[in-house]
Scaffold this active site. Structure first.
Site, PDB file in Angstrom:
ATOM      1  N   HIS A 190       0.859  -1.174   0.000  1.00 36.06           N
ATOM      2  CA  HIS A 190       0.000   0.000   0.000  1.00 36.06           C
ATOM      3  C   HIS A 190       0.895   1.223   0.000  1.00 36.06           C
ATOM      4  CE1 HIS A 190      -3.575   2.428   0.816  1.00 36.06           C
ATOM      5  NE2 HIS A 190      -2.728   3.182   1.495  1.00 36.06           N
ATOM      6  N   CYS A 191       0.720   2.086  -0.971  1.00 35.29           N
ATOM      7  CA  CYS A 191       1.598   3.253  -1.074  1.00 35.29           C
ATOM      8  C   CYS A 191       0.859   4.472  -0.556  1.00 35.29           C
ATOM      9  CB  CYS A 191       2.012   3.466  -2.529  1.00 35.29           C
ATOM     10  SG  CYS A 191       3.036   4.923  -2.741  1.00 35.29           S
ATOM     11  N   ILE A 192       1.389   5.093   0.508  1.00 38.60           N
ATOM     12  CA  ILE A 192       0.707   6.263   1.058  1.00 38.60           C
ATOM     13  C   ILE A 192       0.835   7.471   0.135  1.00 38.60           C
ATOM     14  CG2 ILE A 192       0.765   5.658   3.506  1.00 38.60           C
ATOM     15  CD1 ILE A 192       3.297   7.272   3.773  1.00 38.60           C
ATOM     16  N   ASN A 252      -1.955   6.984  -2.084  1.00 39.21           N
ATOM     17  CA  ASN A 252      -3.159   6.656  -1.340  1.00 39.21           C
ATOM     18  C   ASN A 252      -3.925   5.516  -2.011  1.00 39.21           C
ATOM     19  OD1 ASN A 252      -5.080   6.820   0.640  1.00 39.21           O
ATOM     20  ND2 ASN A 252      -6.226   8.475  -0.336  1.00 39.21           N
ATOM     21  N   ASN A 253      -3.197   4.525  -2.423  1.00 40.94           N
ATOM     22  CA  ASN A 253      -3.817   3.402  -3.112  1.00 40.94           C
ATOM     23  C   ASN A 253      -2.926   2.182  -2.920  1.00 40.94           C
ATOM     24  OD1 ASN A 253      -5.571   2.012  -4.693  1.00 40.94           O
ATOM     25  ND2 ASN A 253      -5.158   3.148  -6.580  1.00 40.94           N
TER      26      ASN A 253
END
Ligand SMILES: *[C@@H]1O[C@H](CO)[C@@H](O)[C@H](O)[C@H]1NC(C)=O
Ligand SMILES: [Zn+2]
Ligand SMILES: [Zn+2]
Length: 345
Positions: free
Chosen positions: A180-182, A185-186
């Site tokens: 999950h890549c902040i 945001n996805n």
């Protein structure tokens, strides 16, 4: 302290941070985490209960729930760098006869990157849904090593397809889950790994190109000023040649914002380049970061046959035993496998 000492400390700190980040990123037992645990315990003892609750809540909101904060931070930083480039560096470069073509490259890259960034944010990474799960189950075979058939996700109540994982931030299972890549945001999954890769490389190109143009500008500014041939009279009345440190100090004092930006961009470039290369490597050997982390601590039953493995297990001794050659692996990233359900099924 004089200027050069501060500057040397600054460089040392930046280099140490880079080294530590590169060496220990992703290892749960790293000195980083030990230190972090220690510090947080100390801080917890010293802060009142309500403050602890508040910070816990804030951290939870920031890192364990979907939110756009890091997208805004990203846009803000980008805006700052581009403003600096447009209003200061650009003018200097024009004076130095840098061609308009090469000065427009950063803007072209910005447009390309923004488009890819948008795609990465908006594309569904491959959410496992009730409707889609029957076909998603057939996309990858279970390897009976990291992924076993018939495992139910306790939250989604759906059978997990091979290579999928439940994302706790988004609260959904994602097919071919990477992480999950902040910053976008996805989740990064089957359908948007390609955009994520392109995004990393375009960001790298952007940082690298602006850094090159800025570095070139500063170099010309130094050459023009004749500082390299200059000399000064020291406190004992001796004539001294102005060395490279003198030049650095001069640059810092004359163009403080530009030099600061250049330092930031160089740092960012190496960080991103390392990260982009790691992801490119994973793409080339047909692995996700999730699988990569998991297989690090994995004890292969094939190599340690104490626990009998009944289904034939492929050779796990090589980390990239999934790989069918770099080209086919890449094709699968850019044209993700989709299992079309036959009509009438
Ligand atoms: C990638 O690995 C999976 C197993 O995890 C395999 O089913 C798939 O065929 C591999 N793809 C390529 C292109 O090698
Ligand atoms: Zn789930
Ligand atoms: Zn997620």
């Amino acid at each position: 302290m004089d200027f050069l000492t501060i500057f040397a400390i600054y460089v040392a700190v930046v280099l140490t941070c880079m080294f530590l980040v590169c060496k220990y990123s992703g290892q749960p037992q790293s000195p980083f985490n030990t230190l972090l645990n220690y510090v947080s315990k100390m801080v917890a003892r010293l802060t009142p209960q309500w403050l602890q609750k508040l910070s816990h809540w804030t951290l939870h909101r920031l890192f364990h729930q979907r939110n756009n904060l890091f997208i805004y931070v990203h846009i803000l930083l980008e805006g700052a760098v581009y403003a600096e480039f447009t209003f200061e560096v650009f003018g200097f470069c024009r004076e130095l006869d840098t061609s308009l073509t090469s000065l427009s490259v950063p803007y072209v890259l910005l447009v390309i990157k923004t488009f890819i960034f948008y795609l990465c944010i908006r594309t569904d990474p491959g959410t496992v849904t009730k409707k889609r799960v029957p076909s998603q189950l057939h996309i990858y075979p279970y390897d009976r090593r990291l992924f076993h058939p018939g495992v139910l996700c306790p939250t989604c109540q759906l059978v997990k397809p091979a290579r999928s994982k439940h994302c706790r931030v988004c609260n959904r299972c994602v097919q071919r889950f990477d992480h999950h890549c902040i910053w976008v945001n996805n989740c990064i999954g089957a359908q948007n790994t390609r955009y994520f890769l392109l995004y990393l490389f375009s960001l790298c190109a952007m940082a690298g190109d602006i850094a090159l143009l800025t570095g070139d500008m500063l170099l010309h500014a130094v050459l023009r000023s004749g500082l390299l041939r200059a000399s000064y009279i020291d406190e004992y009345g001796q004539q001294q040649a102005a060395g490279p440190l003198f030049v650095v100090q001069h640059l810092f004092l004359t163009f403080p914002r530009i030099v600061f930006m250049l330092g930031f961009l160089i740092f960012l470039f190496f960080l991103l380049a390392g990260y982009a290369l790691f992801h490119a490597y994973l793409a080339l050997v047909n692995q996700t970061s999730n699988e990569w982390y998991k297989s690090r601590g994995y004890v292969c039953q094939h190599c340690h046959p104490t626990a009998a493995a009944d289904p034939p297990v492929p050779d796990h001794s090589k980390r990239n035993y999934y790989s069918r050659g770099p080209l086919r692996n890449l094709r699968e990233i850019f044209f993700p496998l989709k299992c079309v359900q036959k009509k009438g099924n």
